[in-house]
Design a protein around this motif. Structure first.
Motif, mmCIF file in Angstrom:
data_model
loop_
_atom_site.group_PDB
_atom_site.id
_atom_site.type_symbol
_atom_site.label_atom_id
_atom_site.label_comp_id
_atom_site.label_asym_id
_atom_site.label_seq_id
_atom_site.Cartn_x
_atom_site.Cartn_y
_atom_site.Cartn_z
ATOM 1 N N ASP A 114 23.906 13.938 44.581
ATOM 2 C CA ASP A 114 24.664 14.596 45.288
ATOM 3 C C ASP A 114 25.016 13.990 46.430
ATOM 4 O OD1 ASP A 114 27.048 16.629 45.507
ATOM 5 O OD2 ASP A 114 25.307 18.284 46.205
ATOM 6 N N PHE A 115 26.188 13.276 46.232
ATOM 7 C CA PHE A 115 27.080 12.861 47.903
ATOM 8 C C PHE A 115 27.402 13.823 48.278
ATOM 9 C CE2 PHE A 115 27.121 9.128 44.481
ATOM 10 C CZ PHE A 115 25.875 8.384 44.833
ATOM 11 N N ILE A 116 27.949 13.761 49.265
ATOM 12 C CA ILE A 116 28.882 14.612 50.353
ATOM 13 C C ILE A 116 30.584 14.674 49.833
ATOM 14 C CG2 ILE A 116 30.305 14.896 52.656
ATOM 15 C CD1 ILE A 116 28.337 13.135 53.613
ATOM 16 N N ILE A 117 30.862 13.841 49.011
ATOM 17 C CA ILE A 117 32.262 13.846 48.172
ATOM 18 C C ILE A 117 32.383 14.400 46.851
ATOM 19 C CG2 ILE A 117 33.850 14.046 49.895
ATOM 20 C CD1 ILE A 117 34.014 11.423 48.607
ATOM 21 N N ALA A 118 31.161 13.746 46.288
ATOM 22 C CA ALA A 118 30.832 13.961 44.946
ATOM 23 C C ALA A 118 29.460 14.078 44.306
ATOM 24 C CB ALA A 118 31.104 12.694 44.512
ATOM 25 N N LYS A 119 29.767 14.158 43.192
ATOM 26 C CA LYS A 119 27.834 14.178 42.269
ATOM 27 C C LYS A 119 28.326 13.666 40.993
ATOM 28 C CE LYS A 119 25.004 17.835 40.759
ATOM 29 N NZ LYS A 119 24.418 19.247 40.790
ATOM 30 N N GLN A 120 27.425 13.193 41.348
ATOM 31 C CA GLN A 120 26.799 11.557 39.924
ATOM 32 C C GLN A 120 25.973 12.130 39.583
ATOM 33 O OE1 GLN A 120 29.438 9.590 39.881
ATOM 34 N NE2 GLN A 120 28.584 8.686 38.243
ATOM 35 N N GLN A 121 26.023 11.120 38.019
ATOM 36 C CA GLN A 121 24.158 11.014 37.206
ATOM 37 C C GLN A 121 24.304 10.052 36.624
ATOM 38 O OE1 GLN A 121 23.007 14.157 36.141
ATOM 39 N NE2 GLN A 121 24.394 15.702 36.628
ATOM 40 N N VAL A 122 23.284 9.314 37.576
ATOM 41 C CA VAL A 122 22.845 8.106 37.526
ATOM 42 C C VAL A 122 21.281 8.029 37.614
ATOM 43 C CG1 VAL A 122 24.305 7.127 39.046
ATOM 44 C CG2 VAL A 122 21.885 7.738 39.941
ATOM 45 N N SER A 123 20.770 6.943 36.185
ATOM 46 C CA SER A 123 19.128 7.019 35.931
ATOM 47 C C SER A 123 17.909 6.598 37.094
ATOM 48 C CB SER A 123 18.654 5.944 35.200
ATOM 49 O OG SER A 123 19.182 4.737 35.582
ATOM 50 N N VAL A 124 16.873 7.379 37.781
ATOM 51 C CA VAL A 124 15.725 7.197 38.463
ATOM 52 C C VAL A 124 16.437 5.095 38.780
ATOM 53 C CG1 VAL A 124 13.899 6.599 38.648
ATOM 54 C CG2 VAL A 124 15.398 8.754 37.981
ATOM 55 N N ALA A 125 16.303 5.004 38.034
ATOM 56 C CA ALA A 125 16.205 2.595 38.169
ATOM 57 C C ALA A 125 17.272 2.346 39.250
ATOM 58 C CB ALA A 125 16.223 1.875 36.777
ATOM 59 N N THR A 126 18.137 3.063 38.457
ATOM 60 C CA THR A 126 19.965 2.731 38.461
ATOM 61 C C THR A 126 19.515 3.124 41.014
ATOM 62 O OG1 THR A 126 21.743 2.958 36.792
ATOM 63 C CG2 THR A 126 22.165 2.990 39.048
ATOM 64 N N VAL A 127 19.349 4.656 40.981
ATOM 65 C CA VAL A 127 19.143 4.588 42.487
ATOM 66 C C VAL A 127 17.862 3.777 42.781
ATOM 67 C CG1 VAL A 127 18.380 6.870 43.969
ATOM 68 C CG2 VAL A 127 19.495 7.508 41.972
ATOM 69 N N GLY A 128 16.703 3.352 42.304
ATOM 70 C CA GLY A 128 15.802 2.629 42.845
ATOM 71 C C GLY A 128 16.480 1.172 42.751
ATOM 72 N N ALA A 129 16.600 0.968 42.706
ATOM 73 C CA ALA A 129 17.503 -0.609 42.509
ATOM 74 C C ALA A 129 19.100 -0.312 43.909
ATOM 75 C CB ALA A 129 18.371 -1.126 40.779
ATOM 76 N N ILE A 130 19.661 1.149 43.596
ATOM 77 C CA ILE A 130 20.586 0.955 45.150
ATOM 78 C C ILE A 130 20.144 0.874 45.849
ATOM 79 C CG2 ILE A 130 22.922 2.353 45.526
ATOM 80 C CD1 ILE A 130 23.417 3.178 42.843
ATOM 81 N N PHE A 131 18.865 1.337 46.308
ATOM 82 C CA PHE A 131 17.934 1.919 47.562
ATOM 83 C C PHE A 131 17.697 0.270 48.101
ATOM 84 C CE2 PHE A 131 18.618 6.367 46.940
ATOM 85 C CZ PHE A 131 19.386 6.284 48.275
ATOM 86 N N LEU A 132 17.199 -0.321 46.975
ATOM 87 C CA LEU A 132 16.198 -1.149 47.316
ATOM 88 C C LEU A 132 17.248 -2.446 47.800
ATOM 89 C CD1 LEU A 132 13.679 -3.395 47.223
ATOM 90 C CD2 LEU A 132 14.426 -3.746 44.680
ATOM 91 N N ALA A 133 18.310 -2.656 46.893
ATOM 92 C CA ALA A 133 19.577 -3.574 47.612
ATOM 93 C C ALA A 133 19.417 -3.029 48.183
ATOM 94 C CB ALA A 133 21.172 -3.494 46.581
ATOM 95 N N LEU A 134 20.135 -1.839 49.002
ATOM 96 C CA LEU A 134 20.744 -1.751 50.835
ATOM 97 C C LEU A 134 19.843 -1.574 51.107
ATOM 98 C CD1 LEU A 134 22.303 2.107 49.654
ATOM 99 C CD2 LEU A 134 23.312 0.525 50.919
ATOM 100 N N GLY A 135 18.088 -1.554 51.004
ATOM 101 C CA GLY A 135 17.363 -2.115 52.173
ATOM 102 C C GLY A 135 16.966 -3.230 52.501
ATOM 103 N N PHE A 136 17.639 -3.710 51.548
ATOM 104 C CA PHE A 136 17.450 -5.677 51.711
ATOM 105 C C PHE A 136 18.658 -6.592 52.382
ATOM 106 C CE2 PHE A 136 19.289 -9.661 50.071
ATOM 107 C CZ PHE A 136 17.945 -10.428 49.796
ATOM 108 N N ILE A 137 19.052 -5.402 51.831
ATOM 109 C CA ILE A 137 20.851 -5.644 53.371
ATOM 110 C C ILE A 137 20.556 -5.534 54.308
ATOM 111 C CG2 ILE A 137 23.194 -5.277 53.748
ATOM 112 C CD1 ILE A 137 23.733 -5.457 50.540
ATOM 113 N N ILE A 138 20.254 -4.574 54.646
ATOM 114 C CA ILE A 138 20.192 -4.039 56.415
ATOM 115 C C ILE A 138 18.712 -4.764 56.722
ATOM 116 C CG2 ILE A 138 19.197 -1.939 58.015
ATOM 117 C CD1 ILE A 138 20.428 -0.189 55.423
ATOM 118 N N GLY A 139 18.019 -5.123 56.200
ATOM 119 C CA GLY A 139 16.702 -5.468 56.666
ATOM 120 C C GLY A 139 17.745 -7.638 57.130
ATOM 121 N N LEU A 140 18.306 -7.609 56.425
ATOM 122 C CA LEU A 140 19.140 -9.199 56.157
ATOM 123 C C LEU A 140 19.976 -9.098 57.110
ATOM 124 C CD1 LEU A 140 19.369 -11.989 54.556
ATOM 125 C CD2 LEU A 140 21.616 -10.816 54.135
ATOM 126 N N PHE A 141 20.765 -8.524 58.179
ATOM 127 C CA PHE A 141 21.338 -8.059 58.821
ATOM 128 C C PHE A 141 20.669 -8.455 60.255
ATOM 129 C CE2 PHE A 141 24.966 -6.080 56.186
ATOM 130 C CZ PHE A 141 25.528 -7.474 55.770
#
Length: 86
Positions: free
Chosen positions: A32-59
């Motif tokens: 559940d995002f602020i403006i939308a609700k999306q159905q995604v798999s657990v692996a996709t959510v894990g991959a998204i947060f892993l990528a976000l953490g990598f990008i934040i660490g890189l910056f």
């Protein structure tokens, strides 16, 4: 050869673990995002947060690296000016 062992081998192992994680976690969850609700798999959510953490660490690492380069350049200029005065 040593560089391959210490760099490539751990990356290959982590990639295989990620594939196994994705294969075993195919359940769909509601995100559940602020403006939308999306159905995604657990692996996709894990991959998204892993990528976000990598990008934040890189910056954050790049910001620190640029700060150190600027300080190094300033100290080199100061050293050159001190040598020319002496």
């Amino acid at each position: 050869m040593i560089r391959f062992i210490f760099v490539s081998l751990p990356l290959i192992i982590l990639f295989l673990i990620a594939i196994a994680f994705g294969a075993l976690n195919n359940q769909v969850i509601a995100v559940d995002f602020i403006i939308a609700k999306q159905q995604v798999s657990v692996a996709t959510v894990g991959a998204i947060f892993l990528a976000l953490g990598f990008i934040i660490g890189l910056f954050s690492m790049l910001a620190a690296q640029f700060g150190l380069r600027r300080e190094n350049r300033k100290l080199k200029k100061q050293l050159v000016s001190d040598k020319s005065q002496a």
